[in-house]
Motif scaffolding. Structure first.
Motif, PDB file in Angstrom:
ATOM      1  N   GLY A 166       7.751  -7.910   1.202  1.00 40.67           N
ATOM      2  CA  GLY A 166       7.228  -7.143   2.331  1.00 40.67           C
ATOM      3  C   GLY A 166       6.482  -5.897   1.931  1.00 40.67           C
ATOM      4  O   GLY A 166       6.488  -5.481   0.789  1.00 40.67           O
ATOM      5  N   ILE A 167       5.842  -5.284   2.916  1.00 36.15           N
ATOM      6  CA  ILE A 167       4.975  -4.146   2.655  1.00 36.15           C
ATOM      7  C   ILE A 167       5.745  -2.848   2.431  1.00 36.15           C
ATOM      8  O   ILE A 167       5.180  -1.854   2.028  1.00 36.15           O
ATOM      9  CB  ILE A 167       3.913  -3.994   3.766  1.00 36.15           C
ATOM     10  N   ASN A 168       7.045  -2.834   2.660  1.00 37.69           N
ATOM     11  CA  ASN A 168       7.804  -1.601   2.502  1.00 37.69           C
ATOM     12  C   ASN A 168       8.734  -1.601   1.304  1.00 37.69           C
ATOM     13  O   ASN A 168       9.663  -0.805   1.247  1.00 37.69           O
ATOM     14  CB  ASN A 168       8.593  -1.321   3.795  1.00 37.69           C
ATOM     15  N   SER A 169       8.517  -2.477   0.322  1.00 41.29           N
ATOM     16  CA  SER A 169       9.401  -2.506  -0.829  1.00 41.29           C
ATOM     17  C   SER A 169       8.618  -2.519  -2.137  1.00 41.29           C
ATOM     18  O   SER A 169       7.449  -2.878  -2.176  1.00 41.29           O
ATOM     19  CB  SER A 169      10.325  -3.718  -0.743  1.00 41.29           C
ATOM     20  N   GLY A 170       9.278  -2.121  -3.221  1.00 41.24           N
ATOM     21  CA  GLY A 170       8.669  -2.123  -4.546  1.00 41.24           C
ATOM     22  C   GLY A 170       7.400  -1.289  -4.622  1.00 41.24           C
ATOM     23  O   GLY A 170       7.260  -0.278  -3.939  1.00 41.24           O
ATOM     24  N   ASP A 171       6.465  -1.727  -5.472  1.00 38.21           N
ATOM     25  CA  ASP A 171       5.214  -0.994  -5.622  1.00 38.21           C
ATOM     26  C   ASP A 171       4.411  -0.987  -4.334  1.00 38.21           C
ATOM     27  O   ASP A 171       3.685  -0.030  -4.037  1.00 38.21           O
ATOM     28  CB  ASP A 171       4.381  -1.524  -6.788  1.00 38.21           C
ATOM     29  N   VAL A 172       4.588  -2.015  -3.528  1.00 36.12           N
ATOM     30  CA  VAL A 172       3.891  -2.086  -2.245  1.00 36.12           C
ATOM     31  C   VAL A 172       4.345  -0.936  -1.345  1.00 36.12           C
ATOM     32  O   VAL A 172       3.531  -0.264  -0.714  1.00 36.12           O
ATOM     33  CB  VAL A 172       4.117  -3.450  -1.560  1.00 36.12           C
ATOM     34  N   GLY A 173       5.647  -0.679  -1.319  1.00 35.22           N
ATOM     35  CA  GLY A 173       6.183   0.414  -0.510  1.00 35.22           C
ATOM     36  C   GLY A 173       5.691   1.769  -0.970  1.00 35.22           C
ATOM     37  O   GLY A 173       5.448   2.664  -0.161  1.00 35.22           O
ATOM     38  N   VAL A 174       5.504   1.939  -2.274  1.00 33.76           N
ATOM     39  CA  VAL A 174       4.989   3.194  -2.820  1.00 33.76           C
ATOM     40  C   VAL A 174       3.500   3.348  -2.487  1.00 33.76           C
ATOM     41  O   VAL A 174       3.043   4.422  -2.103  1.00 33.76           O
ATOM     42  CB  VAL A 174       5.203   3.253  -4.352  1.00 33.76           C
ATOM     43  N   ALA A 175       2.740   2.273  -2.616  1.00 37.82           N
ATOM     44  CA  ALA A 175       1.289   2.326  -2.428  1.00 37.82           C
ATOM     45  C   ALA A 175       0.858   2.350  -0.966  1.00 37.82           C
ATOM     46  O   ALA A 175      -0.132   3.002  -0.616  1.00 37.82           O
ATOM     47  CB  ALA A 175       0.627   1.134  -3.121  1.00 37.82           C
TER      48      ALA A 175
END
Length: 106
Positions: free
Chosen positions: A2-11
Motif C-alpha cells: 500500500g501507499i502508506n508503508s515502507g519507502d512508499v509511505g516515506v515518499a
C-alpha cells in the motif's frame, strides 16, 4: 504493502523543501497509482532523498536538490551503480530518464 508503508509511505507525502519536489511516488499513468505496493505495479518510481526504486530493489544515494528543476540522482544497489536524470516541470509532473510521470497523492 500500500501507499502508506515502507519507502512508499516515506515518499508519498512529498517534500516542501526547496529543490526537493521530486520526492514522491510517480507513475507513467495515473490509473496505476492504485497498484503501487502490489505485484501489479508497473511504470512507477518511488523517490526519497536517499532511495530510488522503480522495481523490486531500491538504489541508494544521498540526493540533493534540483537546480533549475533538473538534476541527476547517482545511486547504487544490488543492480550496480546508476545515474538517473530527472526534470520537474510542475509540482505533479516529473520526467525520469526521458519518460513522463505524474505524482500519486495519498
Amino acid at each position: 504493502m500500500g501507499i502508506n508503508s515502507g519507502d512508499v509511505g516515506v515518499a508519498a507525502p512529498g517534500s516542501a523543501a526547496d529543490g526537493f519536489g521530486y520526492v514522491g511516488v510517480w507513475v507513467a499513468d495515473a490509473s496505476d497509482c492504485a497498484n503501487i505496493g502490489t505485484a501489479r505495479a508497473k511504470n512507477f518510481a518511488v523517490i526519497t532523498t536517499s532511495t530510488f526504486r522503480d522495481g523490486l530493489s531500491a538504489a541508494y544515494g544521498n540526493f540533493g536538490p534540483l537546480t533549475g528543476g533538473k538534476g541527476t540522482l547517482k545511486a547504487g544497489g544490488a543492480n550496480g551503480q546508476r545515474s538517473i536524470s530527472i526534470a520537474q516541470t510542475t509540482a505533479d509532473a516529473l520526467t525520469i530518464d526521458g519518460k513522463d510521470y505524474v505524482r500519486c497523492v495519498p
